[in-house]
Enzyme design. Structure first.
Site, PDB file in Angstrom:
ATOM      1  N   CYS A  10      44.306  42.888  50.933  1.00  0.00           N
ATOM      2  CA  CYS A  10      42.873  43.184  50.768  1.00  0.00           C
ATOM      3  C   CYS A  10      42.734  44.169  49.616  1.00  0.00           C
ATOM      4  CB  CYS A  10      42.264  43.700  52.072  1.00  0.00           C
ATOM      5  SG  CYS A  10      42.941  45.274  52.656  1.00  0.00           S
ATOM      6  N   ASN A  13      44.081  48.127  51.478  1.00  0.00           N
ATOM      7  CA  ASN A  13      45.209  48.109  52.426  1.00  0.00           C
ATOM      8  C   ASN A  13      45.082  49.218  53.475  1.00  0.00           C
ATOM      9  OD1 ASN A  13      48.872  48.383  52.339  1.00  0.00           O
ATOM     10  ND2 ASN A  13      47.622  47.057  53.586  1.00  0.00           N
ATOM     11  N   CYS A  15      41.941  48.965  55.731  1.00  0.00           N
ATOM     12  CA  CYS A  15      41.041  48.451  56.775  1.00  0.00           C
ATOM     13  C   CYS A  15      41.459  47.057  57.258  1.00  0.00           C
ATOM     14  CB  CYS A  15      39.599  48.386  56.268  1.00  0.00           C
ATOM     15  SG  CYS A  15      38.882  50.003  55.910  1.00  0.00           S
ATOM     16  N   ARG A  16      41.325  46.054  56.392  1.00  0.00           N
ATOM     17  CA  ARG A  16      41.492  44.664  56.848  1.00  0.00           C
ATOM     18  C   ARG A  16      42.935  44.179  56.888  1.00  0.00           C
ATOM     19  NH1 ARG A  16      37.630  42.258  52.472  1.00  0.00           N
ATOM     20  NH2 ARG A  16      38.533  44.060  51.418  1.00  0.00           N
ATOM     21  N   SER A  17      43.677  44.334  55.778  1.00  0.00           N
ATOM     22  CA  SER A  17      45.021  43.731  55.759  1.00  0.00           C
ATOM     23  C   SER A  17      45.999  44.376  56.750  1.00  0.00           C
ATOM     24  CB  SER A  17      45.604  43.670  54.342  1.00  0.00           C
ATOM     25  OG  SER A  17      45.706  44.942  53.755  1.00  0.00           O
ATOM     26  N   ASP A 125      34.421  43.053  54.343  1.00  0.00           N
ATOM     27  CA  ASP A 125      34.888  44.428  54.174  1.00  0.00           C
ATOM     28  C   ASP A 125      34.108  45.350  55.123  1.00  0.00           C
ATOM     29  OD1 ASP A 125      35.563  46.950  53.335  1.00  0.00           O
ATOM     30  OD2 ASP A 125      35.173  46.574  51.218  1.00  0.00           O
TER      31      ASP A 125
END
Ligand code: 4NP
Length: 153
Positions: A10, A13, A15-17, A125
């Protein structure tokens, strides 16, 4: 033999990934399938930082501790090392394509392309969002991880 390897990418690196990485580790472990998994960011502002506290919290709500994860920047060798590099959103995919070395061997795809009915969609996001946005990210990455593991089985 080298286990199948997956890198989730993302922007930050944080929050999402990291959640995609955690969901993939969990789905593979449940299926009893050995995999190599990591995550990285196309941006480098958060390198060395643990996941956002809200990502840590949603993982913890699902019994997973990601507090030891540390953000890193995607690097050229990733494109040769991993079998698959999965972008969390379309901008991440464009950024990855722009930096992919010419001798890269990794298959570059959009994560949600692996989920039936979600092709072309990004994982939103959640950085400026609230807890419900992090829950939505978790739901998305679990669907994708299960689809990826199913294909390995
Ligand atoms: P991520 O979220 O890409 O899911 O880790 C973000 C983290 C940080 C920022 C944006 C998105 N930021 O602008 O600092």
């Amino acid at each position: 033999m080298k286990p199948p390897s997956f890198l989730f990418v993302c922007l930050g690196n944080i929050c999402r990934s990291p959640l995609a990485e955690a969901a993939m580790r969990e789905a593979a472990a449940r299926a009893g399938i050995e995999v190599e998994v990591d995550s990285a960011g196309t941006g480098d502002w958060h390198v060395g930082f643990p996941p956002d506290p809200r990502s840590q919290a949603v993982a913890a709500r699902h019994g997973i501790d990601i507090s030891e994860y540390r953000a890193r920047h995607v690097r050229g060798q990733d494109f040769r090392h991993y079998d698959q590099i999965l972008a969390l959103d379309p901008q991440n995919l464009r950024d990855l394509r722009a930096i992919a070395p010419s001798d890269g061997t990794a298959e570059l795809t959009l994560l949600m392309d692996h989920v039936p009915g979600r092709a072309g969609y990004g994982v939103r996001d959640p950085y400026y969002g609230d807890e419900s946005d992090f829950d939505a990210v978790w739901g998305d990455v679990v669907l994708a991880a299960e689809a990826l593991v199913k294909r390995l089985g």
